[in-house]
Design a protein around this motif. Structure first.
Motif, PDB file in Angstrom:
ATOM      1  N   GLN A   1      -9.162 -27.900  52.707  1.00 51.47           N
ATOM      2  CA  GLN A   1      -9.269 -27.468  51.342  1.00 51.47           C
ATOM      3  C   GLN A   1      -9.138 -28.550  50.156  1.00 51.47           C
ATOM      4  O   GLN A   1      -9.779 -28.717  49.479  1.00 51.47           O
ATOM      5  N   ARG A   2      -8.192 -29.516  50.568  1.00 53.78           N
ATOM      6  CA  ARG A   2      -7.775 -30.520  49.637  1.00 53.78           C
ATOM      7  C   ARG A   2      -9.055 -31.555  49.527  1.00 53.78           C
ATOM      8  O   ARG A   2      -9.579 -32.046  48.590  1.00 53.78           O
ATOM      9  N   ILE A   3      -9.548 -31.860  50.811  1.00 52.28           N
ATOM     10  CA  ILE A   3     -11.033 -32.682  50.861  1.00 52.28           C
ATOM     11  C   ILE A   3     -11.894 -32.090  50.174  1.00 52.28           C
ATOM     12  O   ILE A   3     -12.764 -32.670  49.349  1.00 52.28           O
ATOM     13  N   GLY A   4     -12.183 -30.778  50.469  1.00 54.20           N
ATOM     14  CA  GLY A   4     -13.561 -30.100  49.747  1.00 54.20           C
ATOM     15  C   GLY A   4     -13.310 -29.851  48.327  1.00 54.20           C
ATOM     16  O   GLY A   4     -14.288 -30.062  47.502  1.00 54.20           O
ATOM     17  N   LYS A   5     -11.950 -29.820  47.751  1.00 60.06           N
ATOM     18  CA  LYS A   5     -11.861 -29.672  46.153  1.00 60.06           C
ATOM     19  C   LYS A   5     -11.984 -31.078  45.648  1.00 60.06           C
ATOM     20  O   LYS A   5     -12.813 -31.152  44.513  1.00 60.06           O
ATOM     21  N   LYS A   6     -11.622 -32.072  46.311  1.00 58.36           N
ATOM     22  CA  LYS A   6     -12.119 -33.457  45.914  1.00 58.36           C
ATOM     23  C   LYS A   6     -13.541 -33.781  45.938  1.00 58.36           C
ATOM     24  O   LYS A   6     -13.986 -34.401  44.990  1.00 58.36           O
ATOM     25  N   ALA A   7     -14.121 -33.382  46.832  1.00 65.58           N
ATOM     26  CA  ALA A   7     -15.452 -33.832  47.041  1.00 65.58           C
ATOM     27  C   ALA A   7     -16.551 -32.883  45.931  1.00 65.58           C
ATOM     28  O   ALA A   7     -17.138 -33.670  45.351  1.00 65.58           O
ATOM     29  N   ALA A   8     -15.711 -31.876  45.433  1.00 66.88           N
ATOM     30  CA  ALA A   8     -16.887 -30.764  44.824  1.00 66.88           C
ATOM     31  C   ALA A   8     -16.625 -31.709  43.430  1.00 66.88           C
ATOM     32  O   ALA A   8     -17.585 -31.485  42.264  1.00 66.88           O
TER      33      ALA A   8
ATOM     34  N   ASP B   1     -27.236 -31.918  39.043  1.00 66.91           N
ATOM     35  CA  ASP B   1     -27.434 -32.404  40.624  1.00 66.91           C
ATOM     36  C   ASP B   1     -28.221 -31.524  41.377  1.00 66.91           C
ATOM     37  O   ASP B   1     -28.068 -30.211  41.614  1.00 66.91           O
ATOM     38  N   VAL B   2     -28.861 -32.172  42.600  1.00 67.69           N
ATOM     39  CA  VAL B   2     -29.440 -31.754  43.797  1.00 67.69           C
ATOM     40  C   VAL B   2     -28.539 -32.061  44.966  1.00 67.69           C
ATOM     41  O   VAL B   2     -28.252 -33.418  44.918  1.00 67.69           O
ATOM     42  N   VAL B   3     -27.887 -31.232  45.540  1.00 67.37           N
ATOM     43  CA  VAL B   3     -26.811 -31.537  46.492  1.00 67.37           C
ATOM     44  C   VAL B   3     -27.418 -30.877  48.067  1.00 67.37           C
ATOM     45  O   VAL B   3     -27.770 -29.654  48.222  1.00 67.37           O
ATOM     46  N   ILE B   4     -26.968 -31.742  48.893  1.00 67.51           N
ATOM     47  CA  ILE B   4     -27.356 -31.199  50.318  1.00 67.51           C
ATOM     48  C   ILE B   4     -25.730 -30.834  50.862  1.00 67.51           C
ATOM     49  O   ILE B   4     -24.942 -31.805  50.928  1.00 67.51           O
TER      50      ILE B   4
ATOM     51  N   PHE C   1     -15.427 -24.784  46.372  1.00 69.45           N
ATOM     52  CA  PHE C   1     -15.411 -25.311  44.888  1.00 69.45           C
ATOM     53  C   PHE C   1     -16.459 -25.797  43.887  1.00 69.45           C
ATOM     54  O   PHE C   1     -16.389 -26.361  42.842  1.00 69.45           O
ATOM     55  N   LEU C   2     -17.774 -25.160  44.127  1.00 67.43           N
ATOM     56  CA  LEU C   2     -18.870 -25.485  43.555  1.00 67.43           C
ATOM     57  C   LEU C   2     -19.563 -24.319  42.814  1.00 67.43           C
ATOM     58  O   LEU C   2     -20.455 -24.322  42.111  1.00 67.43           O
ATOM     59  N   LEU C   3     -18.755 -23.239  42.949  1.00 67.18           N
ATOM     60  CA  LEU C   3     -19.367 -21.807  42.273  1.00 67.18           C
ATOM     61  C   LEU C   3     -19.380 -21.852  40.757  1.00 67.18           C
ATOM     62  O   LEU C   3     -20.185 -21.119  40.227  1.00 67.18           O
ATOM     63  N   ASP C   4     -18.773 -22.870  40.226  1.00 65.61           N
ATOM     64  CA  ASP C   4     -18.707 -22.807  38.566  1.00 65.61           C
ATOM     65  C   ASP C   4     -19.842 -24.039  38.083  1.00 65.61           C
ATOM     66  O   ASP C   4     -20.085 -24.229  36.870  1.00 65.61           O
ATOM     67  N   LYS C   5     -20.347 -24.553  39.135  1.00 60.63           N
ATOM     68  CA  LYS C   5     -21.360 -25.578  38.823  1.00 60.63           C
ATOM     69  C   LYS C   5     -22.818 -25.126  38.419  1.00 60.63           C
ATOM     70  O   LYS C   5     -23.178 -24.203  39.124  1.00 60.63           O
ATOM     71  N   GLN C   6     -23.631 -25.973  37.852  1.00 61.82           N
ATOM     72  CA  GLN C   6     -24.759 -25.793  37.672  1.00 61.82           C
ATOM     73  C   GLN C   6     -25.733 -26.700  38.381  1.00 61.82           C
ATOM     74  O   GLN C   6     -25.969 -27.857  37.880  1.00 61.82           O
ATOM     75  N   ALA C   7     -26.373 -26.457  39.608  1.00 59.57           N
ATOM     76  CA  ALA C   7     -26.801 -27.476  40.505  1.00 59.57           C
ATOM     77  C   ALA C   7     -27.644 -26.815  41.422  1.00 59.57           C
ATOM     78  O   ALA C   7     -27.636 -25.432  41.681  1.00 59.57           O
ATOM     79  N   THR C   8     -28.601 -27.498  42.231  1.00 64.63           N
ATOM     80  CA  THR C   8     -29.359 -27.053  43.238  1.00 64.63           C
ATOM     81  C   THR C   8     -28.655 -27.488  44.589  1.00 64.63           C
ATOM     82  O   THR C   8     -28.440 -28.613  44.705  1.00 64.63           O
ATOM     83  N   VAL C   9     -28.615 -26.411  45.358  1.00 65.54           N
ATOM     84  CA  VAL C   9     -27.710 -26.904  46.692  1.00 65.54           C
ATOM     85  C   VAL C   9     -29.036 -26.564  47.866  1.00 65.54           C
ATOM     86  O   VAL C   9     -29.354 -25.301  47.998  1.00 65.54           O
ATOM     87  N   ILE C  10     -29.136 -27.503  48.734  1.00 67.89           N
ATOM     88  CA  ILE C  10     -29.749 -27.279  49.867  1.00 67.89           C
ATOM     89  C   ILE C  10     -28.814 -27.250  50.976  1.00 67.89           C
ATOM     90  O   ILE C  10     -27.877 -28.189  51.376  1.00 67.89           O
TER      91      ILE C  10
ATOM     92  N   ILE D   1     -16.156 -42.026  52.175  1.00 68.94           N
ATOM     93  CA  ILE D   1     -15.643 -41.001  52.854  1.00 68.94           C
ATOM     94  C   ILE D   1     -14.108 -40.531  52.191  1.00 68.94           C
ATOM     95  O   ILE D   1     -13.522 -41.238  51.788  1.00 68.94           O
ATOM     96  N   ILE D   2     -14.062 -39.008  52.461  1.00 72.41           N
ATOM     97  CA  ILE D   2     -12.951 -38.699  51.639  1.00 72.41           C
ATOM     98  C   ILE D   2     -12.162 -37.930  52.653  1.00 72.41           C
ATOM     99  O   ILE D   2     -12.558 -37.152  53.585  1.00 72.41           O
TER     100      ILE D   2
END
Length: 253
Positions: free
Chosen positions: A80-87, A94-97, A110-119, A227-228
């Motif tokens: 969870q900590r790693i994921g939160k930092k990554a977001a 952004d286009v994110v994979i 942690f990306l739910l409030d972003k405006q991005a394209t996710v693949i 690396i995070i």
């Protein structure tokens, strides 16, 4: 057919038939014996097959790999900590994979409030991301790996190659001097293509992944920009990353 697609097809054949010969590769894919041998040499270099006289077989897995649901319950606070930092590295537009690892799934949350394209090739990630009103989601279609809940195969690899992404978030089983490794060659093939199609590559790995090496290498250390992780690794790990120009960020408590 591209070499990567052919290699995936060879692995699919091996899963069903346990062994394959050079002649069979030539007949199946209409390639020369030299091309067939080059495919097997590359697969062996990556740890995906063991070459035999006139062909190849699948290697014996060294570790029992836990199911996706089991892995969700391991070091969840660190993930969870790693994921939160990554977001925090994702900005609007952004286009994110996202690959199919459980640590990357923590980032998706942690990306739910972003405006991005996710693949992504993960059905779990796509389900989580569907709650983000401003997210544009592309779920890569292919064969379903039922235990680990990801889509794989030549169709996924080919589709990824049509995208250009700003950032790729990639999970690993092991990080060592040999590079980034994973337990499943099918997953590794997809990760490799995701890395190739991204301008900036971030590997997400809790500290237990350092110094480990699984049987399929999908990337060299220099293929990763950052690396995070959850805590500072040993000094020799930091020196190794420095030598390959890989940045390191610690997701503090």
């Amino acid at each position: 057919m591209y070499q990567e697609e052919r290699m995936l097809a060879i692995l699919d054949y091996l899963k069903k038939h346990e062994r394959i010969s050079v002649d069979q590769i030539c007949d199946l894919f209409l390639v020369s014996r030299d091309t067939a041998r080059r495919d097997l040499v590359k697969l062996e270099e990556e740890g995906a097959v063991t070459r035999t006289r006139g062909g190849a077989v699948l290697p014996q897995l060294r570790h029992e790999i836990k199911s996706y649901q089991d892995r969700l319950n391991v070091v969840s606070e660190e993930k969870q900590r790693i994921g939160k930092k990554a977001a925090t590295f994702v900005t609007d537009g952004d286009v994110v994979i996202l690959d199919a690892s459980t640590t990357v799934q923590a980032c998706a949350e942690f990306l739910l409030d972003k405006q991005a394209t996710v693949i992504t090739n993960s059905i779990h990630q796509a389900d989580i991301l569907s709650n983000g009103e401003l997210l544009n989601i592309h779920l890569l279609g292919g064969k379903l790996e039922k235990d680990h809940r990801f889509l794989y195969g030549s169709a996924v690899v080919e589709k990824v190659s049509s995208y250009n992404a700003d950032i790729a978030f990639i999970g690993v089983v092991g990080i060592s001097e040999q590079g980034l490794t994973i337990a499943h060659e099918e997953d590794g093939m997809v990760k490799r293509k995701m890395i190739e199609q991204s301008n900036y590559v971030i590997a997400l790995a809790d500290s237990s992944k350092f110094g480990r090496s699984e049987f399929f290498r999908f990337a060299k250390l220099e293929d990763v920009d950052l690396i995070i992780t959850d805590k500072t690794p040993d000094q020799h790990v930091e020196q190794m990353l420095d030598a390959h120009h890989v940045k390191l960020i610690i997701a503090e408590k």
